[in-house]
Design a protein around this motif. Structure first.
Motif, PDB file in Angstrom:
ATOM      1  N   LEU A  35      15.050   7.594  19.696  1.00 16.21           N
ATOM      2  CA  LEU A  35      13.631   7.840  19.992  1.00 16.21           C
ATOM      3  C   LEU A  35      12.767   7.994  18.745  1.00 16.21           C
ATOM      4  CD1 LEU A  35      14.177  10.382  22.910  1.00 16.21           C
ATOM      5  CD2 LEU A  35      13.908   7.901  23.070  1.00 16.21           C
ATOM      6  N   ASP A 144       9.854   1.053  17.957  1.00 18.44           N
ATOM      7  CA  ASP A 144      10.826   2.065  18.371  1.00 18.44           C
ATOM      8  C   ASP A 144      12.237   1.791  17.884  1.00 18.44           C
ATOM      9  OD1 ASP A 144       9.253   3.876  19.997  1.00 18.44           O
ATOM     10  OD2 ASP A 144       9.054   2.211  21.410  1.00 18.44           O
ATOM     11  N   ARG A 146      15.149   2.812  19.681  1.00 18.08           N
ATOM     12  CA  ARG A 146      15.459   3.399  20.989  1.00 18.08           C
ATOM     13  C   ARG A 146      16.747   4.209  20.956  1.00 18.08           C
ATOM     14  NH1 ARG A 146      13.877  -2.255  23.602  1.00 18.08           N
ATOM     15  NH2 ARG A 146      11.645  -1.885  23.841  1.00 18.08           N
TER      16      ARG A 146
END
Length: 153
Positions: A35, A144, A146
């Motif tokens: 994140l 991002d 992830r």
């Protein structure tokens, strides 16, 4: 590294920087490196990500306990396209979660930043990241990270 622009596979250099590799793997397995975002794109130099300032959610208490400053493990690895090193502040022992991928030959980093991995797949993703529009060195849109998945090749 599973990013919003594609995947980047790293190969670690435990023989060159064993504590940095151990720390990175520990943080990845605990989800600390998930994140985040590439918050710095210095064209021709590096792309950088790290927990601060880019993580979209706060860390849990257990995750926070894993974040610590590392002693430098400077080594003879040259900083060329695809080299991965830990970012740090002015203090050589201030690296914690931020790391960068080198975009081209950068001898100014050699012996001053701890190289601990190299890109072995996804260099085209790194190259695409370098081309995103920026304001200064900040991407205009969020890129991002992830998930960081630990596996064997």
């Amino acid at each position: 590294l599973e990013t919003s622009m594609g995947n980047i596979t790293l190969e670690f250099m435990a023989d060159k920087a064993p504590e940095h590799v151990r720390n990175f793997l520990r943080l990845a397995q605990a989800g600390v490196l998930n994140l985040m975002a590439f918050h710095r794109v210095a064209k021709g130099f590096v792309i950088q990500t790290g927990y601060l300032p880019s993580r979209s959610e706060p860390l849990s208490e257990a995750q926070q306990r894993l974040v610590r400053s590392l002693q430098p493990e400077f080594n003879d690895t040259t900083h060329v396209k695809g080299t991965v090193s830990m970012a740090r502040g002015d203090n050589p022992a201030s690296a914690d979660t931020s790391f960068f991928i080198v975009l081209g030959p950068s001898p100014v980093l050699d012996g001053k930043y701890t190289a601990f991995a190299r890109v072995v797949d996804g260099l085209s993703v790194v190259e695409a990241l370098e081309k995103v529009p920026v304001n200064g060195e900040a991407p205009q849109t969020r890129i991002d990270v992830r998930r960081v998945i630990v596996g064997r090749r």
